[in-house]
Design a protein around this motif. Structure first.
Motif, PDB file in Angstrom:
ATOM      1  N   PRO A  30       0.801  -1.226   0.000  1.00 41.66           N
ATOM      2  CA  PRO A  30       0.000   0.000   0.000  1.00 41.66           C
ATOM      3  C   PRO A  30       0.833   1.276   0.000  1.00 41.66           C
ATOM      4  O   PRO A  30       0.418   2.286  -0.578  1.00 41.66           O
ATOM      5  CB  PRO A  30      -0.834  -0.125   1.282  1.00 41.66           C
ATOM      6  N   GLN A  31       2.004   1.258   0.651  1.00 43.27           N
ATOM      7  CA  GLN A  31       2.816   2.473   0.690  1.00 43.27           C
ATOM      8  C   GLN A  31       3.386   2.841  -0.679  1.00 43.27           C
ATOM      9  O   GLN A  31       3.893   3.950  -0.864  1.00 43.27           O
ATOM     10  CB  GLN A  31       3.948   2.336   1.713  1.00 43.27           C
ATOM     11  N   ILE A  67     -11.073  -1.587  11.646  1.00 43.26           N
ATOM     12  CA  ILE A  67     -11.684  -2.745  12.299  1.00 43.26           C
ATOM     13  C   ILE A  67     -10.673  -3.843  12.535  1.00 43.26           C
ATOM     14  O   ILE A  67     -10.769  -4.615  13.471  1.00 43.26           O
ATOM     15  CB  ILE A  67     -12.872  -3.259  11.465  1.00 43.26           C
ATOM     16  N   ARG A  68      -9.624  -3.885  11.706  1.00 44.52           N
ATOM     17  CA  ARG A  68      -8.601  -4.906  11.895  1.00 44.52           C
ATOM     18  C   ARG A  68      -7.845  -4.721  13.199  1.00 44.52           C
ATOM     19  O   ARG A  68      -7.131  -5.599  13.650  1.00 44.52           O
ATOM     20  CB  ARG A  68      -7.604  -4.840  10.734  1.00 44.52           C
ATOM     21  N   ALA A  69      -8.021  -3.539  13.841  1.00 44.76           N
ATOM     22  CA  ALA A  69      -7.301  -3.284  15.081  1.00 44.76           C
ATOM     23  C   ALA A  69      -7.892  -4.030  16.275  1.00 44.76           C
ATOM     24  O   ALA A  69      -7.278  -4.118  17.313  1.00 44.76           O
ATOM     25  CB  ALA A  69      -7.303  -1.784  15.385  1.00 44.76           C
ATOM     26  N   GLY A  98      -1.927  -0.693  11.363  1.00 41.81           N
ATOM     27  CA  GLY A  98      -1.949  -0.188   9.998  1.00 41.81           C
ATOM     28  C   GLY A  98      -1.276   1.145   9.799  1.00 41.81           C
ATOM     29  O   GLY A  98      -1.107   1.604   8.672  1.00 41.81           O
ATOM     30  N   LEU A  99      -0.877   1.802  10.897  1.00 39.08           N
ATOM     31  CA  LEU A  99      -0.286   3.139  10.801  1.00 39.08           C
ATOM     32  C   LEU A  99       1.228   3.133  10.920  1.00 39.08           C
ATOM     33  O   LEU A  99       1.857   4.186  10.778  1.00 39.08           O
ATOM     34  CB  LEU A  99      -0.859   4.050  11.901  1.00 39.08           C
ATOM     35  N   ARG A 120       8.106  -2.643   5.496  1.00 43.83           N
ATOM     36  CA  ARG A 120       6.898  -3.417   5.766  1.00 43.83           C
ATOM     37  C   ARG A 120       6.053  -2.763   6.847  1.00 43.83           C
ATOM     38  O   ARG A 120       6.559  -2.037   7.691  1.00 43.83           O
ATOM     39  CB  ARG A 120       7.265  -4.846   6.203  1.00 43.83           C
ATOM     40  N   ARG A 121       4.739  -3.066   6.813  1.00 45.89           N
ATOM     41  CA  ARG A 121       3.868  -2.652   7.903  1.00 45.89           C
ATOM     42  C   ARG A 121       4.224  -3.460   9.152  1.00 45.89           C
ATOM     43  O   ARG A 121       4.469  -4.661   9.074  1.00 45.89           O
ATOM     44  CB  ARG A 121       2.402  -2.888   7.546  1.00 45.89           C
TER      45      ARG A 121
END
Length: 238
Positions: free
Chosen positions: A96-97, A122-124, A140-141, A149-150
């Motif tokens: 995504p980045q 919501i994944r949190a 995600g942040l 990588r995330r």
């Protein structure tokens, strides 16, 4: 910029998927319900663009890709897919980045910005065996400043944290000369956020986190340094 028009046959299914996700339904359950309702999957609807896929059923990955696609907010997105050759069989997805997202809308939205951001958040929240919820406010942040990588959400010693293993797993252990894993406690990260970008009038980190998500920002994390930057900007390692 290219204007896209909503497909009258498939757009309602996309809206339904976001509604289900916002209601707390898991990605796997959404895929299962779509198959139970005999809704054609994307590769079945468009065989010309998906000759390398079976077109038989919805998968968890297909649903997750739709729910994470900013194009449904009305914005144009570039560089989502990478190709090593003209053959579609080698096509893959960029992180995504690496995507480029237009700041202005180019076509009608199927989901609002607020609902799209909420669906990602919501994944949190994750369930545990005793039914309690483990909440990761920064899921995600966070992005690793070393490998890009995330950071994965990771619960340890009764508190939330985040880690990056730089692509290594139990099946592929870290080499002796490889970089050390990055691990950061959430409470310390939140304290840093409040200290550097918070104000005296703020009661907590919720407003800051919402602003980061709403403005497409991520926190690039090194062992000792954090850098807030745009989602699509690569931050070199120091």
């Amino acid at each position: 910029m290219h204007r896209l028009d909503a497909d009258p046959a498939t757009a309602p299914h996309v809206r339904w998927m976001f509604a289900q996700r916002l209601a707390g339904v898991s990605v796997a359950a959404i895929a299962r319900m779509l198959n139970e309702r005999s809704v054609p999957c994307p590769s079945n609807v468009d065989r010309e663009c998906n000759p390398h896929r079976s077109g038989q059923a919805w998968t968890l990955r297909t649903v997750a890709a739709i729910l994470s696609n900013p194009r449904y907010t009305g914005r144009q997105v570039w560089n989502r897919q990478s190709t090593g050759a003209a053959d579609l069989a080698v096509r893959g997805w960029n992180a995504p980045q690496e995507w480029s997202i237009s700041t202005k809308r180019s076509h009608p939205a199927l989901v609002s910005d607020d609902d799209f951001v909420a669906a990602q958040a919501i994944r949190a929240a994750r369930s545990t065996q005793d039914g309690s919820r483990r909440v990761y406010l920064l899921a995600g942040l966070l992005r690793c400043g070393l490998c890009g990588r995330r950071l994965d959400s990771h619960w340890v010693n009764g508190r939330p944290g985040y880690r990056c293993r730089h692509g290594y797993t139990s099946a592929r252990p870290r080499e002796v000369s490889g970089p050390k894993f990055l691990y950061l406690r959430e409470d310390r990260l939140l304290a840093e956020l409040l200290a550097h970008v918070g104000g005296g009038e703020r009661e907590g980190p919720a407003e800051i986190i919402s602003a980061l998500r709403g403005n497409g920002l991520v926190i690039v994390c090194h062992a000792e340094i954090r850098v807030v930057t745009e989602l699509n900007v690569k931050e070199p390692a120091p």
